[in-house]
Design an enzyme around this catalytic site. Structure first.
Site, PDB file in Angstrom:
ATOM      1  N   GLU A  91       0.806  -1.205   0.000  1.00 46.73           N
ATOM      2  CA  GLU A  91       0.000   0.000   0.000  1.00 46.73           C
ATOM      3  C   GLU A  91       0.848   1.268   0.000  1.00 46.73           C
ATOM      4  O   GLU A  91       1.912   1.314   0.588  1.00 46.73           O
ATOM      5  CB  GLU A  91      -0.926  -0.014   1.217  1.00 46.73           C
ATOM      6  CG  GLU A  91      -2.006  -1.049   1.031  1.00 46.73           C
ATOM      7  CD  GLU A  91      -2.842  -1.273   2.271  1.00 46.73           C
ATOM      8  OE1 GLU A  91      -4.060  -1.409   2.121  1.00 46.73           O
ATOM      9  OE2 GLU A  91      -2.294  -1.311   3.378  1.00 46.73           O
ATOM     10  N   CYS A 104       3.464   8.357   1.291  1.00 49.43           N
ATOM     11  CA  CYS A 104       4.001   7.402   2.253  1.00 49.43           C
ATOM     12  C   CYS A 104       4.222   6.074   1.525  1.00 49.43           C
ATOM     13  O   CYS A 104       3.292   5.486   0.988  1.00 49.43           O
ATOM     14  CB  CYS A 104       3.011   7.245   3.399  1.00 49.43           C
ATOM     15  SG  CYS A 104       3.521   6.028   4.615  1.00 49.43           S
ATOM     16  N   CYS A 111       7.028  -7.315   7.708  1.00 46.41           N
ATOM     17  CA  CYS A 111       8.214  -6.793   8.396  1.00 46.41           C
ATOM     18  C   CYS A 111       8.634  -7.823   9.433  1.00 46.41           C
ATOM     19  O   CYS A 111       7.798  -8.421  10.093  1.00 46.41           O
ATOM     20  CB  CYS A 111       7.909  -5.464   9.077  1.00 46.41           C
ATOM     21  SG  CYS A 111       9.352  -4.758   9.919  1.00 46.41           S
ATOM     22  N   CYS A 115       7.205  -5.316  15.919  1.00 44.80           N
ATOM     23  CA  CYS A 115       6.839  -4.373  16.978  1.00 44.80           C
ATOM     24  C   CYS A 115       5.418  -4.716  17.452  1.00 44.80           C
ATOM     25  O   CYS A 115       4.546  -5.036  16.645  1.00 44.80           O
ATOM     26  CB  CYS A 115       6.914  -2.939  16.481  1.00 44.80           C
ATOM     27  SG  CYS A 115       8.589  -2.496  15.976  1.00 44.80           S
ATOM     28  N   CYS A 118       2.138  -2.954  15.893  1.00 47.40           N
ATOM     29  CA  CYS A 118       2.128  -2.663  14.451  1.00 47.40           C
ATOM     30  C   CYS A 118       1.533  -3.826  13.676  1.00 47.40           C
ATOM     31  O   CYS A 118       1.978  -4.972  13.822  1.00 47.40           O
ATOM     32  CB  CYS A 118       3.560  -2.385  13.982  1.00 47.40           C
ATOM     33  SG  CYS A 118       3.717  -2.254  12.179  1.00 47.40           S
ATOM     34  N   GLU A 169      10.552  -2.238   7.221  1.00 45.93           N
ATOM     35  CA  GLU A 169      11.654  -1.481   7.815  1.00 45.93           C
ATOM     36  C   GLU A 169      12.631  -1.140   6.677  1.00 45.93           C
ATOM     37  O   GLU A 169      13.354  -2.018   6.184  1.00 45.93           O
ATOM     38  CB  GLU A 169      12.332  -2.335   8.894  1.00 45.93           C
ATOM     39  CG  GLU A 169      13.670  -1.830   9.380  1.00 45.93           C
ATOM     40  CD  GLU A 169      13.689  -0.357   9.815  1.00 45.93           C
ATOM     41  OE1 GLU A 169      12.861   0.031  10.647  1.00 45.93           O
ATOM     42  OE2 GLU A 169      14.536   0.398   9.297  1.00 45.93           O
ATOM     43  N   SER A 200      12.173   6.461   7.867  1.00 45.69           N
ATOM     44  CA  SER A 200      11.802   6.174   9.252  1.00 45.69           C
ATOM     45  C   SER A 200      12.327   4.788   9.609  1.00 45.69           C
ATOM     46  O   SER A 200      12.127   3.828   8.877  1.00 45.69           O
ATOM     47  CB  SER A 200      10.273   6.195   9.384  1.00 45.69           C
ATOM     48  OG  SER A 200       9.878   5.751  10.666  1.00 45.69           O
ATOM     49  N   HIS A 224       9.261   5.414  20.878  1.00 43.52           N
ATOM     50  CA  HIS A 224       8.078   4.778  21.481  1.00 43.52           C
ATOM     51  C   HIS A 224       8.164   4.452  22.974  1.00 43.52           C
ATOM     52  O   HIS A 224       7.173   4.003  23.557  1.00 43.52           O
ATOM     53  CB  HIS A 224       7.679   3.494  20.741  1.00 43.52           C
ATOM     54  CG  HIS A 224       7.451   3.672  19.285  1.00 43.52           C
ATOM     55  ND1 HIS A 224       6.804   4.755  18.748  1.00 43.52           N
ATOM     56  CD2 HIS A 224       7.797   2.893  18.222  1.00 43.52           C
ATOM     57  CE1 HIS A 224       6.755   4.631  17.422  1.00 43.52           C
ATOM     58  NE2 HIS A 224       7.355   3.523  17.084  1.00 43.52           N
ATOM     59  N   CYS A 342      -1.128   5.256   9.869  1.00 41.98           N
ATOM     60  CA  CYS A 342       0.117   4.579  10.257  1.00 41.98           C
ATOM     61  C   CYS A 342      -0.174   3.267  10.940  1.00 41.98           C
ATOM     62  O   CYS A 342      -1.002   3.203  11.832  1.00 41.98           O
ATOM     63  CB  CYS A 342       0.874   5.373  11.316  1.00 41.98           C
ATOM     64  SG  CYS A 342       1.218   7.012  10.886  1.00 41.98           S
TER      65      CYS A 342
HETATM   66  N1  SAH Z   1       9.593   0.393  10.009  1.00 41.04           N
HETATM   67  C1  SAH Z   1       9.749   1.790  10.129  1.00 41.04           C
HETATM   68  C2  SAH Z   1       8.815   2.593   9.239  1.00 41.04           C
HETATM   69  C3  SAH Z   1       7.409   2.129   9.071  1.00 41.04           C
HETATM   70  S1  SAH Z   1       6.289   2.361  10.379  1.00 41.04           S
HETATM   71  C4  SAH Z   1       9.602   2.219  11.563  1.00 41.04           C
HETATM   72  O1  SAH Z   1       9.169   1.417  12.385  1.00 41.04           O
HETATM   73  O2  SAH Z   1       9.960   3.355  11.859  1.00 41.04           O
HETATM   74  C5  SAH Z   1       6.012   4.130  10.455  1.00 41.04           C
HETATM   75  C6  SAH Z   1       5.638   4.608  11.864  1.00 41.04           C
HETATM   76  O3  SAH Z   1       4.324   4.142  12.240  1.00 41.04           O
HETATM   77  C7  SAH Z   1       6.597   4.081  12.919  1.00 41.04           C
HETATM   78  O4  SAH Z   1       6.947   5.089  13.837  1.00 41.04           O
HETATM   79  C8  SAH Z   1       5.763   3.014  13.574  1.00 41.04           C
HETATM   80  O5  SAH Z   1       6.224   2.716  14.849  1.00 41.04           O
HETATM   81  C9  SAH Z   1       4.395   3.638  13.552  1.00 41.04           C
HETATM   82  N2  SAH Z   1       3.305   2.690  13.799  1.00 41.04           N
HETATM   83  C10 SAH Z   1       3.315   1.354  13.600  1.00 41.04           C
HETATM   84  N3  SAH Z   1       2.116   0.824  13.961  1.00 41.04           N
HETATM   85  C11 SAH Z   1       1.352   1.839  14.386  1.00 41.04           C
HETATM   86  C12 SAH Z   1       0.002   1.940  14.858  1.00 41.04           C
HETATM   87  N4  SAH Z   1      -0.779   0.860  14.946  1.00 41.04           N
HETATM   88  N5  SAH Z   1      -0.459   3.154  15.199  1.00 41.04           N
HETATM   89  C13 SAH Z   1       0.315   4.257  15.078  1.00 41.04           C
HETATM   90  N6  SAH Z   1       1.580   4.226  14.633  1.00 41.04           N
HETATM   91  C14 SAH Z   1       2.104   3.038  14.293  1.00 41.04           C
HETATM   92 FE1  SF4 Z   2       8.355  -3.135  11.199  1.00 36.81          FE
HETATM   93 FE2  SF4 Z   2       8.185  -0.486  11.635  1.00 36.81          FE
HETATM   94 FE3  SF4 Z   2       6.065  -2.112  12.044  1.00 36.81          FE
HETATM   95 FE4  SF4 Z   2       8.157  -2.233  13.694  1.00 36.81          FE
HETATM   96  S1  SF4 Z   2       6.766  -0.463  13.385  1.00 36.81           S
HETATM   97  S2  SF4 Z   2       7.058  -3.988  12.823  1.00 36.81           S
HETATM   98  S3  SF4 Z   2       9.829  -1.875  12.293  1.00 36.81           S
HETATM   99  S4  SF4 Z   2       7.039  -1.679  10.102  1.00 36.81           S
END
Ligand code: SAH
Ligand code: SF4
Length: 365
Positions: A91, A104, A111, A115, A118, A169, A200, A224, A342
């Protein structure tokens, strides 16, 4: 399989031209046709001689991922689902604002970093995207938006900013991401400013150092949590690259960064990382690093196990940071209703029997 010219930046196209016995300036012409004009058909490249066009058609293709769906939310946020084969979808989201338009972009299918909050992380890692698939997102969006863009927006180009904040990532798909960044910055391609292209990362330290050397662009780091104990839980890669070392890498990055600050992203999770005490701890942690804080209200997804912090908790947290002199913004949640916010980019699997896109969450439940 033919060579896909969308996989090449200027350097790659120059070598390709040399291989087929063409001069380097042809690479520049090709770059401009492909990326500036959004042209995928060699025959339409009117300033290339017919013989050359035939030679190119025999040797290569220009093949972006296919668009499966294209939705616009009432707030103007637009989301494309692109097919990258084998039932995988990625996406790309466009967020129009008065003075800028941000795209974006995704860097991986799934990934591996898992996390906790996510939904991309929940789906596990499938594969890295190729350059053609990464830059193909910008190629499509630029083409689609240029067709519909009017000067009413008060700026010349629909896409002024890129954030590598979609699925995946970026720094664990390093080479393909850097080649894609080269194209974003190249004046013969998209000509974006380094300051307006943001990678990011969850904090892959060795790759942050390499990015600084190879292609310094603006950097956002997903923090975070204000301490290792909590970050170990939320961002498991912290066990390998803990906060102190991560902050050291941020300081090194700043020595060559196009901007004089790092953006720290901080997802606001109710009762987990949003207390006033944690805000104070965060202030102590980052106070010596030139930075901006971006608080992101958690975007829920099915069975996440987390709740979004209340508006009160977010503003209390922000106030503590601001009183300590830290520039802090709260990210507006956009595109909620098309699941484009996000962390909601769960990716889609194509149901091969129905041939219609459906989400992993639907597939699972
Ligand atoms: N992998 C990279 C970039 C993609 S995620 C990273 O982790 O930085 C982009 C941003 O969205 C990151 O800061 C991530 O932590 C945040 N993110 C992930 N899941 C989310 C959610 N459910 N709600 C809000 N932000 C989220
Ligand atoms: Fe991967 Fe970024 Fe999601 Fe963490 S927040 S699982 S690094 S996409």
């Amino acid at each position: 399989m033919s060579i896909n010219l969308l996989d090449f930046d200027a350097k790659g196209l120059t070598s390709f031209c040399a291989e087929i016995g063409e001069k380097p300036f042809r690479a520049r012409q090709l770059l401009r046709w492909i990326h500036r004009a959004g042209e995928a058909d060699f025959d339409a490249m009117s300033d290339l001689a017919k013989g050359l066009r035939e030679k190119l058609s025999a040797a290569a293709v220009i093949e972006p991922p296919k668009v499966i769906s294209d939705h616009t939310a009432p707030d103007g946020t637009r989301k494309w689902l692109l097919s990258v084969g084998a039932g995988n979808g990625i996406e790309t989201v466009y967020i129009p604002e008065t003075s800028r338009g941000t795209l974006c972009i995704s860097s991986q299918v799934g990934c591996a970093l898992a996390c906790a909050f996510c939904s991309t992380g929940r789906q596990g890692f499938n594969r890295n995207l190729t350059v053609a698939e990464i830059i193909g997102q910008l190629w499509w969006a630029n083409k689609a938006l240029t067709e519909t863009f009017t000067s009413e927006a008060g700026r010349e180009r629909p896409i002024t900013n890129i954030v590598m904040m979609g699925m995946g990532e970026p720094l664990t798909n390093f080479e393909n991401v850097v080649t894609s960044l080269d194209l974003m910055l190249d004046d013969n391609a998209y000509g974006l400013s380094r300051r307006r292209v943001t990678v990011s990362t969850s904090g892959i330290i060795p790759a942050m150092d390499r990015l600084r050397e190879r292609c310094p662009v603006a950097l956002a780091v997903s923090l975070h949590a204000p301490n290792d104990a909590l970050r170990d839980q939320l961002v498991p890669i912290n066990r390998k690259y803990p906060i102190r070392e991560l902050l050291g890498a941020c300081e090194r990055y700043l020595q060559s960064a196009p901007r004089d600050f790092i953006t720290f992203e901080y997802v606001m999770l109710d009762g987990v990382n949003d207390s006033v005490a944690q805000a104070r701890e965060l202030v102590q942690l980052v106070r010596d690093i030139p930075c901006k804080l971006n608080l992101i209200p958690f975007n829920p997804f099915p069975d996440s196990g987390f709740r979004r912090s209340s508006a009160n908790a977010v503003s209390r947290f922000r106030d503590v940071l601001m009183e300590a002199g830290l520039v802090t913004t709260v990210r507006k949640t956009r595109g909620d209703d098309i699941a484009a916010a996000c962390g909601q980019l769960a990716g889609k699997v194509l149901d091969k029997t129905r041939r219609a896109p459906r989400s992993i969450a639907e597939a699972a439940g």
